[in-house]
Design an enzyme around this catalytic site. Structure first.
Site, PDB file in Angstrom:
ATOM      1  N   CYS A   1       1.185  27.003 -18.608  1.00  0.00           N
ATOM      2  CA  CYS A   1       0.633  25.881 -17.784  1.00  0.00           C
ATOM      3  C   CYS A   1      -0.798  25.754 -18.110  1.00  0.00           C
ATOM      4  O   CYS A   1      -1.751  26.705 -17.595  1.00  0.00           O
ATOM      5  CB  CYS A   1       0.614  26.068 -16.253  1.00  0.00           C
ATOM      6  SG  CYS A   1       0.321  24.801 -15.327  1.00  0.00           S
TER       7      CYS A   1
ATOM      8  N   CYS B   1       5.701  21.455 -14.111  1.00  0.00           N
ATOM      9  CA  CYS B   1       4.551  21.912 -14.309  1.00  0.00           C
ATOM     10  C   CYS B   1       3.655  22.278 -13.062  1.00  0.00           C
ATOM     11  O   CYS B   1       2.989  21.104 -12.419  1.00  0.00           O
ATOM     12  CB  CYS B   1       3.582  20.997 -15.379  1.00  0.00           C
ATOM     13  SG  CYS B   1       2.141  21.913 -15.712  1.00  0.00           S
TER      14      CYS B   1
END
Length: 416
Positions: free
Chosen positions: A343, A163
């Site tokens: 994200c 991430c």
């Protein structure tokens, strides 16, 4: 010693492994599947950023591994020592050998804390923390609440990492808290990024820069953290210049949030399955191994260019499930992965920029723009992240319910 054998063998019982096992069982309930993983706890890692921002209970991010293993799947509680793909065999750390017809490899990646000198012994004290660990995310929130003035440093290592937005999420949530407490001018927040851009998909950068300006964050690109002196409260960076020169920079801190370098685990890097960079070598569309036809991979360990996120694994799991069943002769069509990743960039408490994109940085919004404009911060995206996604994860993704993860056949997939 006799060799165990399973139709499908899955290495790794994280998000990717459990979701794939559940997807396979949903399609073929009688399929013989075994999962290999030594861990006794399964974690919902996307929740740790919210824990570090004081918006989530860390206890809600962990469950016993036994409770998430899909019914009818055998759990082999062991670690993998080696792969023998020519013999269709995996060797476990206790010496057992497990054969397979189809192998799925998804053990995640390795957080390389030791790559930063002094970091392992400093974590959890001296103001040094990281949301990338279950036990440290609460310490992040403790530090944020306690800091009344001084210098707060946040770091991001070289890509690839889990991430890519997570280092910024920690930064923005901390800055938002300090602003709400009237401490914005008393605390200097600095972001040291080993790369040269704020975010890899340009469409989202203007909105993020608005928050950088709002919080008066000092951005420092091309700075790689190499050492931490916890007791001395200093962080050492290597700063790379455009001319190729490298300089050492030492920065004092009152709080330091570190994101560690991330690599493939040793048993992957040192195996015949790895590419030259140590990652699992798969085709980016089919997720099949490039050299061994009965091996597939997904999740953080693969060498594709998509973002390494739970959302990516959610889309990859049904693709791998379909393609494994096709390889076993149980399905006629194969599926294709388009590189989807998401994200949720938490820019303040109560607002999120929901970044969604595919290979090449193509935007791939799940919702129509009139409902949720992904390039702008919205309260709806926060609600999705904080309240909808956790039960969606535990009761949907890990149960083989593929909501919002439609499988595209290879024939339907666009080219380019």
């Amino acid at each position: 010693m006799s060799v165990l054998h399973h139709q499908v063998l899955i290495v790794g019982a994280g998000s990717a492994g459990i979701a794939t096992a559940a997807s396979l069982k949903a399609r073929e309930p009688g399929l013989d599947i075994a999962l290999i993983d030594p861990a006794d706890t399964h974690y919902y890692q996307p929740g740790w950023t919210l824990v570090g921002g004081g918006a989530f209970d860390v206890r809600a991010t962990a469950r016993p591994m036994a409770s998430v293993i899909p019914r009818g799947v055998q759990w082999l509680r062991a670690a993998v020592r080696a792969f023998e793909p020519e013999a269709d065999t995996v060797v476990l750390d206790d010496g057992r050998r497990v054969g397979y017809s189809q192998l799925i490899v998804c053990p995640g990646l390795k957080l390389d804390w030791a790559a930063i000198e002094g970091l392992p012994e400093s974590l959890g004290e001296h103001g040094v923390t990281s949301n990338y660990r279950f036990d440290l995310a609460p310490y992040t929130w403790e530090l944020v609440r306690q800091l009344r003035g001084g210098r707060a440093l946040f770091t991001q290592p070289p890509m690839p990492i889990k991430c890519a937005g997570a280092p910024q999420k920690a930064l923005y949530l901390a800055c938002d808290h300090w602003r709400r407490q009237g401490l914005g001018s008393a605390i200097q927040a600095r972001f040291f990024n080993a790369g040269g851009v704020l975010f890899g998909v340009p469409d989202y950068v203007p909105t993020l820069m608005e928050y950088v300006d709002k919080y008066a964050i000092d951005l420092q690109f091309n700075h790689r953290l190499v050492a931490v002196d916890g007791p001395g409260k200093t962080a050492t960076f290597l700063r790379s210049a455009a001319d190729g020169s490298v300089a050492t920079v030492i920065e004092p801190f009152d709080m330091l949030h570190v994101v560690p370098p991330q690599v493939a685990s040793d048993f992957i890097r040192n195996s015949p399955l790895a590419d030259t960079g140590g990652w699992l070598d798969v085709d980016p569309a089919s997720l099949a191994h490039r050299r061994f036809a009965n091996i597939h991979g997904l999740g953080d360990v693969i060498n594709t260019s998509n973002a390494k996120t739970m959302a990516a694994a959610r889309q990859q799991a049904p693709v791998v499930a379909c393609n494994v069943l096709a390889a076993l002769g149980m399905r006629s069509s194969r599926a294709t992965y388009q590189g989807y990743g998401s994200c949720p960039l938490t820019v303040e408490r109560g607002k999120i920029v929901l970044a969604e994109f595919e290979y090449g940085g193509r935007l791939a919004p799940t919702f129509p723009r009139w409902l949720l404009e992904g390039r702008r911060p919205t309260r709806l995206a926060w609600w999705l992240k904080a309240w909808l996604l956790p039960p969606f994860y535990w009761h949907g993704m890990l149960k083989g319910r593929e909501w919002l993860a439609g499988v595209r056949s290879a024939e339907q997939a666009p080219h380019g």
